[in-house]
Every structure is written in C-alpha cells, then in structure tokens.
Design a protein around this motif. Sequence first.
Motif, PDB file in Angstrom:
ATOM      1  N   LEU A 141       0.669  -1.287   0.023  1.00 49.20           N
ATOM      2  CA  LEU A 141      -0.079  -0.100   0.047  1.00 49.20           C
ATOM      3  C   LEU A 141       0.935   1.413  -0.137  1.00 49.20           C
ATOM      4  CD1 LEU A 141      -2.843   1.395  -0.109  1.00 49.20           C
ATOM      5  CD2 LEU A 141      -2.669   1.161   2.689  1.00 49.20           C
ATOM      6  N   GLN A 142       2.175   1.155   0.713  1.00 46.24           N
ATOM      7  CA  GLN A 142       2.753   2.310   0.787  1.00 46.24           C
ATOM      8  C   GLN A 142       3.578   2.477  -0.560  1.00 46.24           C
ATOM      9  OE1 GLN A 142       5.468   1.344   3.884  1.00 46.24           O
ATOM     10  NE2 GLN A 142       4.226   1.996   5.420  1.00 46.24           N
ATOM     11  N   LEU A 143       3.673   1.537  -1.357  1.00 48.02           N
ATOM     12  CA  LEU A 143       4.567   1.696  -2.645  1.00 48.02           C
ATOM     13  C   LEU A 143       3.612   2.237  -3.593  1.00 48.02           C
ATOM     14  CD1 LEU A 143       6.423  -1.859  -3.059  1.00 48.02           C
ATOM     15  CD2 LEU A 143       7.405   0.797  -2.826  1.00 48.02           C
ATOM     16  N   LEU A 144       1.987   1.952  -3.506  1.00 42.96           N
ATOM     17  CA  LEU A 144       0.945   2.170  -4.335  1.00 42.96           C
ATOM     18  C   LEU A 144       0.750   3.735  -4.293  1.00 42.96           C
ATOM     19  CD1 LEU A 144      -1.337  -0.749  -4.218  1.00 42.96           C
ATOM     20  CD2 LEU A 144      -0.044   0.035  -6.135  1.00 42.96           C
ATOM     21  N   LEU A 145       0.890   4.196  -2.861  1.00 40.58           N
ATOM     22  CA  LEU A 145       0.603   5.676  -2.318  1.00 40.58           C
ATOM     23  C   LEU A 145       1.672   6.640  -2.815  1.00 40.58           C
ATOM     24  CD1 LEU A 145      -1.295   5.147   0.784  1.00 40.58           C
ATOM     25  CD2 LEU A 145      -2.455   5.531  -1.355  1.00 40.58           C
ATOM     26  N   PHE A 146       2.900   6.159  -2.557  1.00 33.61           N
ATOM     27  CA  PHE A 146       3.927   7.324  -2.392  1.00 33.61           C
ATOM     28  C   PHE A 146       5.167   7.276  -3.568  1.00 33.61           C
ATOM     29  CE2 PHE A 146       2.491   6.805   2.057  1.00 33.61           C
ATOM     30  CZ  PHE A 146       1.716   7.915   2.118  1.00 33.61           C
ATOM     31  N   LYS A 147       5.077   5.641  -4.417  1.00 34.29           N
ATOM     32  CA  LYS A 147       6.259   5.577  -5.326  1.00 34.29           C
ATOM     33  C   LYS A 147       5.662   5.853  -6.736  1.00 34.29           C
ATOM     34  CE  LYS A 147       9.262   4.768  -2.037  1.00 34.29           C
ATOM     35  NZ  LYS A 147      10.393   5.361  -1.882  1.00 34.29           N
ATOM     36  N   ASP A 148       6.337   5.987  -7.727  1.00 29.02           N
ATOM     37  CA  ASP A 148       5.943   5.972  -9.084  1.00 29.02           C
ATOM     38  C   ASP A 148       5.953   4.490  -9.624  1.00 29.02           C
ATOM     39  OD1 ASP A 148       8.737   5.364 -10.212  1.00 29.02           O
ATOM     40  OD2 ASP A 148       9.236   7.302  -9.386  1.00 29.02           O
ATOM     41  N   SER A 149       5.580   4.286 -10.722  1.00 28.37           N
ATOM     42  CA  SER A 149       5.316   3.051 -11.222  1.00 28.37           C
ATOM     43  C   SER A 149       6.808   2.192 -11.343  1.00 28.37           C
ATOM     44  CB  SER A 149       4.600   3.100 -12.568  1.00 28.37           C
ATOM     45  OG  SER A 149       3.685   3.638 -12.526  1.00 28.37           O
ATOM     46  N   LYS A 150       7.770   2.983 -11.933  1.00 31.20           N
ATOM     47  CA  LYS A 150       9.152   2.362 -12.074  1.00 31.20           C
ATOM     48  C   LYS A 150       9.730   1.866 -10.851  1.00 31.20           C
ATOM     49  CE  LYS A 150      11.942   3.969 -15.291  1.00 31.20           C
ATOM     50  NZ  LYS A 150      12.839   5.036 -16.011  1.00 31.20           N
ATOM     51  N   THR A 151       9.519   2.583  -9.782  1.00 34.88           N
ATOM     52  CA  THR A 151      10.073   2.283  -8.318  1.00 34.88           C
ATOM     53  C   THR A 151       9.283   1.150  -7.944  1.00 34.88           C
ATOM     54  OG1 THR A 151      10.744   4.688  -7.923  1.00 34.88           O
ATOM     55  CG2 THR A 151      10.561   3.153  -6.052  1.00 34.88           C
ATOM     56  N   LEU A 200       9.370  -1.467 -18.633  1.00 32.96           N
ATOM     57  CA  LEU A 200      10.366  -2.947 -18.797  1.00 32.96           C
ATOM     58  C   LEU A 200      11.006  -2.473 -20.140  1.00 32.96           C
ATOM     59  CD1 LEU A 200       7.888  -5.869 -18.365  1.00 32.96           C
ATOM     60  CD2 LEU A 200      10.257  -5.438 -16.905  1.00 32.96           C
ATOM     61  N   ASN A 201      10.695  -1.987 -21.135  1.00 29.63           N
ATOM     62  CA  ASN A 201      11.598  -1.749 -22.299  1.00 29.63           C
ATOM     63  C   ASN A 201      12.615  -0.686 -21.781  1.00 29.63           C
ATOM     64  OD1 ASN A 201      10.333  -3.599 -23.990  1.00 29.63           O
ATOM     65  ND2 ASN A 201       8.635  -2.293 -24.540  1.00 29.63           N
ATOM     66  N   GLU A 202      12.087   0.357 -21.128  1.00 30.73           N
ATOM     67  CA  GLU A 202      12.776   1.344 -20.712  1.00 30.73           C
ATOM     68  C   GLU A 202      14.174   0.904 -20.254  1.00 30.73           C
ATOM     69  OE1 GLU A 202      10.681   4.243 -18.710  1.00 30.73           O
ATOM     70  OE2 GLU A 202       9.875   5.296 -20.671  1.00 30.73           O
ATOM     71  N   LEU A 203      13.659   0.166 -18.919  1.00 25.58           N
ATOM     72  CA  LEU A 203      14.599  -0.512 -18.030  1.00 25.58           C
ATOM     73  C   LEU A 203      15.715  -1.619 -18.974  1.00 25.58           C
ATOM     74  CD1 LEU A 203      12.620  -1.573 -14.925  1.00 25.58           C
ATOM     75  CD2 LEU A 203      14.180   0.352 -15.195  1.00 25.58           C
ATOM     76  N   ARG A 204      15.008  -2.067 -19.844  1.00 27.27           N
ATOM     77  CA  ARG A 204      15.936  -3.226 -20.738  1.00 27.27           C
ATOM     78  C   ARG A 204      16.927  -2.308 -21.605  1.00 27.27           C
ATOM     79  NH1 ARG A 204      12.945  -7.370 -24.483  1.00 27.27           N
ATOM     80  NH2 ARG A 204      12.026  -5.225 -25.236  1.00 27.27           N
ATOM     81  N   ASP A 205      16.446  -0.940 -22.203  1.00 26.15           N
ATOM     82  CA  ASP A 205      17.132  -0.265 -23.043  1.00 26.15           C
ATOM     83  C   ASP A 205      18.457   0.486 -22.192  1.00 26.15           C
ATOM     84  OD1 ASP A 205      15.738  -0.701 -25.186  1.00 26.15           O
ATOM     85  OD2 ASP A 205      14.588   1.186 -25.053  1.00 26.15           O
ATOM     86  N   ALA A 206      18.089   0.680 -20.866  1.00 19.37           N
ATOM     87  CA  ALA A 206      18.958   1.363 -19.867  1.00 19.37           C
ATOM     88  C   ALA A 206      19.925   0.350 -19.317  1.00 19.37           C
ATOM     89  CB  ALA A 206      18.374   1.942 -18.789  1.00 19.37           C
ATOM     90  N   ARG A 207      19.721  -0.998 -19.637  1.00 21.18           N
ATOM     91  CA  ARG A 207      20.609  -2.218 -19.115  1.00 21.18           C
ATOM     92  C   ARG A 207      20.366  -2.476 -17.781  1.00 21.18           C
ATOM     93  NH1 ARG A 207      23.372  -5.285 -22.024  1.00 21.18           N
ATOM     94  NH2 ARG A 207      24.919  -5.693 -20.041  1.00 21.18           N
ATOM     95  N   ILE A 208      19.303  -2.118 -17.124  1.00 24.43           N
ATOM     96  CA  ILE A 208      19.072  -2.352 -15.917  1.00 24.43           C
ATOM     97  C   ILE A 208      18.359  -3.862 -15.918  1.00 24.43           C
ATOM     98  CG2 ILE A 208      17.606  -1.521 -13.998  1.00 24.43           C
ATOM     99  CD1 ILE A 208      17.911   1.254 -14.928  1.00 24.43           C
ATOM    100  N   VAL A 209      17.492  -4.084 -16.495  1.00 23.77           N
ATOM    101  CA  VAL A 209      17.129  -5.582 -16.583  1.00 23.77           C
ATOM    102  C   VAL A 209      16.878  -6.074 -18.031  1.00 23.77           C
ATOM    103  CG1 VAL A 209      15.451  -5.088 -14.607  1.00 23.77           C
ATOM    104  CG2 VAL A 209      14.749  -4.848 -17.083  1.00 23.77           C
TER     105      VAL A 209
END
Length: 223
Positions: A141-151, A200-209
């Motif tokens: 719930l804390q993640l849903l309320l206070f974090k952006d989708s990427k986080t 996911l595509n952004e993270l793959r392009d950034a070589r994070i995942v």
Amino acid sequence: MKSLWFLDDVDLFKIFCPHKYKGFKEKHSFDFYKKGDYIYMQEDRANKVYLINEGKIKIGYYTDDGEEVVTAILSKGDIFGEKAILGEEKRDEFARSFSRRTSICVLTSDVMQDMMRENQSFSLKIHKILGFRIKKLERRLQLLLFKDSKTRLLEFLLELYEEYGHCCPETGDKVIEHPYTQKDIAGLIGTSRSTLNIILNELRDARIVNFSRKEIRIINDVA
C-alpha cells in the motif's frame, strides 16, 4: 520475504499440518485439484483454512467488470484462507489451483482455533504469519501511494528475487524465474499492462533488466 524472518529454510507444512499434533491426527484430510479448479470463490462461506502440500495456488479477486486481479501465488508450505480464524464470514477473494496437480490439507476454522489454544508454539507461529501478511500488505500500500510505477516495479522485482530468484554464477545477474504473467505483475504493482511494457522496455534499454516470458534478470552492473 518468502522464507519469513523466523522460519528461514523451514518446510512450514511439516510444522503446521495437524497430523503432527496429538489429538488432531485424524481431524484433517487432503483435497486434490487440477489446474484451473477453484478451492473457493468470492462470497463463499469462510469456515476453513488451507495448507498447501503440493502445487501452487493463485489468490486474487474479480473487479466489477469481471477483470481478474492476482494478489499472490502461493506454493508448498503456505497457508491461505487464514482470515477464517479472524472472524471473516465470507471470502473477499478467490483461490484457484495453478498447477496440474495440487494437494491441500484442509482444516476447519474450529480445528485450527483448537490447535492454537492447545499448543502455544503453534499459535505463536500462526500469529507471526498473519503479522507478516499484514506487513507485506502495508508495504504494498505504501508503494502504491508514495512511489512511481518504475520504483514500484523495481522493488517488486527484488521481492520476486527473494522468492523465485538465484544469482547467475557466470555473470552475477539476479535471475528471477517466476510464474507471473505481465498482466499479473501490472495488477500487483497497480499499473496497466501497457505502462508495464513501456517501463520494462525502458529498463532493458538502460541495461538495468532483461526479460523473457518467464524470466527476468536484474543486470549485475546495477544489482
């Protein structure tokens, strides 16, 4: 998180199954299910608690539009339906077999409460599991309320790694082999499937995942 802070690497089934407790050995049975079978549905009477002996169980609910939202996938040793011992009268979720063969130890809420009254150690473990479930829900719930989708996605992937992951010895990548679909993951982190694909595509392009249908890798350079 899967292993719990108080029972690392312990088979919970061997601890909680009532045949281990004198006086309750004959008061339980096993039910068997095929993939897709429902153990219970939303609005069903909540009078039993279930312990997985074999297979996997999908927990979730249906929206008013009939959309399936998955909240958890459980496996051997996990307890579900536990809100029956907290006074819940009707189910607010469904439980469905996620494996070709699933066997479950079935306990009425009365038997579970009797076991908790007669065995202090057993009662303590049950309360810790319930506490863990509440903490996990609060965290989500804390993640849903206070974090952006990427986080939210990155933190969820670290959760998945604890449950389904291993370290690749050749590369040092965190490898997550998981049972979730992209639709499931999107629902669990509170976003749309299309947004999840973009992230996911952004993270793959950034070589994070890097990812495929059933595997996600957190690249060692950023892990």
